[in-house]
Each structure stands twice: as C-alpha cells, then as structure tokens.
Design an enzyme around this catalytic site. Structure first.
Site, short mmCIF file in Angstrom:
data_model
loop_
_atom_site.label_atom_id
_atom_site.label_comp_id
_atom_site.label_asym_id
_atom_site.label_seq_id
_atom_site.Cartn_x
_atom_site.Cartn_y
_atom_site.Cartn_z
N ASP A 1 -11.79 18.14 -18.08
CA ASP A 1 -10.84 19.16 -17.36
C ASP A 1 -11.38 20.32 -17.25
O ASP A 1 -12.54 20.78 -17.43
CB ASP A 1 -9.61 19.56 -18.34
CG ASP A 1 -8.66 20.59 -17.94
OD1 ASP A 1 -8.09 20.65 -16.86
OD2 ASP A 1 -8.32 21.44 -18.86
N ASP B 1 -9.96 24.31 -16.64
CA ASP B 1 -9.41 25.50 -17.42
C ASP B 1 -9.07 25.22 -18.73
O ASP B 1 -8.73 24.26 -19.33
CB ASP B 1 -8.03 25.95 -16.66
CG ASP B 1 -8.10 26.40 -15.21
OD1 ASP B 1 -8.99 27.14 -15.07
OD2 ASP B 1 -7.36 26.00 -14.38
#
Length: 258
Positions: free
Chosen positions: A7, A9
């Site tokens: 991922d 953020d």
C-alpha cells in the site's frame, strides 16, 4: 516469481498526518471552503477510501446550500475533480520537500526483494501522481522504476473492496498464493484478504487501534538498524526479530492464512 505489494499511504511513508491532512486543509482554504479538519476529524476521514470521497463527505445538502456550491451530481463531480487536482499538487510538493520521510525498512526490504528478483508493486486508492512521488522519495528513482503501480480511480470500488488487489493480481499475472501485501489499515487488510492475499500490517499514526483480523503478521514497522520493529501479533506463527527480513515475508507467504 513471488510478489511484494505495498500500500502507499501509511506504508511507504506516514503520509496522512504530515501530507494529506495539510494538503486537504490548504486546498479548502484556497477555494474559500470553510472547512479545516483537525487531527481528530481526520482520524475519522481516513476510514473513507479515496481523496475525492473524503472531500465529498463535506457536501451535505445543508453545507452545499449554505456555501453556494453545486447541488447537482455533475456539478459536484466537476468541483471535486478540481479540488482534488489542486490537493494532489500540494501534496506532491510536500513530498518533494522532504516533509514525509519513508517509514523504517521500506527501502531496505524493497532492495532486498529486487535483488532476489521478486516482483514489486504498489496498490493504492490514492491518485497515481501522489503514489509515484511517495514511492520515488521512499526508495529512490532507480528502484521505483522496478515497481508496477496500480493507483487511483482504475477500479470501480476502493478499499475495503478487494478490487485494486484483484486488478494487481491480474495485471501481474500471479495467483494470491504468490504474493504478500504490506498494509497499515483495517480497510486495507480487508481489501487484501478479500482478494485472497496474505497480509503484513505495519501500523501507522491513525491505525494502531483498528481491527486487523485476517492479517498474518502485525508489526510496528519493518524496522531498520537503530529503529527496530516490534511484533504486535503473529497469527500465522511468523515472528521476526528487530528487522522484518525477506525470509520472514516468504515464510508468511507459505503459511496458512489466519
């Protein structure tokens, strides 16, 4: 060939508090929108997948009427696109300024995976320019070029729906048993697990108290020398030392899903 899928953020960098939140607030100020999210406000907003979707959450009928904003769907769609374009530019400037240092272990484990000929990817609901900016800052331009990037509005439903991870599996040409995801949020875990992927969680500023049910390993970070990782939960039975190594990730991939 095994794949390591990050991922963006909260995983590549702890971007929410020091990047996205000030970028949203600066955007609202520039457009004369009377909204400034506090840290507590944003702790709730991060539960909404996608930047435009977070901005859309302020567009209640009462707020729209009070501030002379478009009430029709097309008008709001155009407004949100304009706001989000400016927000992405502000955020990218913050990344370039060095305001968002990479999280411990990201560059180390990405290089280790690249050296072992693993496939590298990022799967995120954030806008692609934002993701690429964070990725290059986190691992360097040369290593970032090795990554496949799946980001933004390229799937119908954002996390916690599994769409972005299903797309990544399809585009990478692998099955769910051939990859491991590194996430930081409950929504991200649900998305990855929904796609059949084993998941490692590195908790971030806003996610430490979330539900990570289905994750194979939960740690404070991947760890670097001088910044050790701490194991918070190990449902799959893999317990790294001070550093999460590629062999630990490989072990997670070969253990039964929790």
């Amino acid at each position: 060939m095994p794949a390591l899928i990050f991922d963006c953020d909260g995983v590549l960098a702890d971007t929410e508090r020091n990047g996205h939140l000030p970028a949203f607030n600066r955007t609202f100020a520039e457009f004369g929108v009377p909204v400034q999210w506090s840290d507590d406000d944003y702790r709730e907003k991060v539960l909404i997948g996608g930047g435009k979707e977070r901005m859309a959450s302020i567009l209640t009928p009462e707020f729209v009427a009070a501030n002379g904003l478009p009430a029709d769907a097309d008008g709001q769609r155009e407004l949100l696109a304009e706001w989000h374009k400016r927000k992405t530019a502000i955020y990218t400037e913050l990344v370039a300024s060095g305001a968002l240092p990479p999280r411990p272990g990201i560059a180390r484990i990405a290089q280790e995976a690249a050296d072992a000929d693993w496939t590298l990817a990022v799967a995120s609901t954030s806008a692609e320019p934002s993701v690429r900016a964070v990725l290059e800052h986190a691992v360097g331009q040369e290593l970032a070029a090795r990554f496949a990037v799946f980001a933004g509005d390229i799937v119908p439903h954002k996390k916690p729906a599994p769409d972005i991870y299903l797309l990544a599996l399809d585009r990478l040409g692998i099955g769910p048993d051939d990859g491991v995801v590194v996430e930081d949020s409950g929504n991200g875990v649900r998305a990855a697990v929904g796609a059949g992927l084993r998941t490692i969680v590195t908790v971030s500023a806003y996610t430490a108290d979330e539900d990570f049910d289905g994750a194979s390993l939960v740690v404070t970070s991947l760890g670097d020398p001088g910044e050790p990782a701490e194991v918070l939960a190990a449902p799959a039975g893999v317990e790294p030392g001070a550093l999460v190594e590629l062999r630990d990730i490989g072990a997670v991939m070969h253990r039964p899903r929790p």
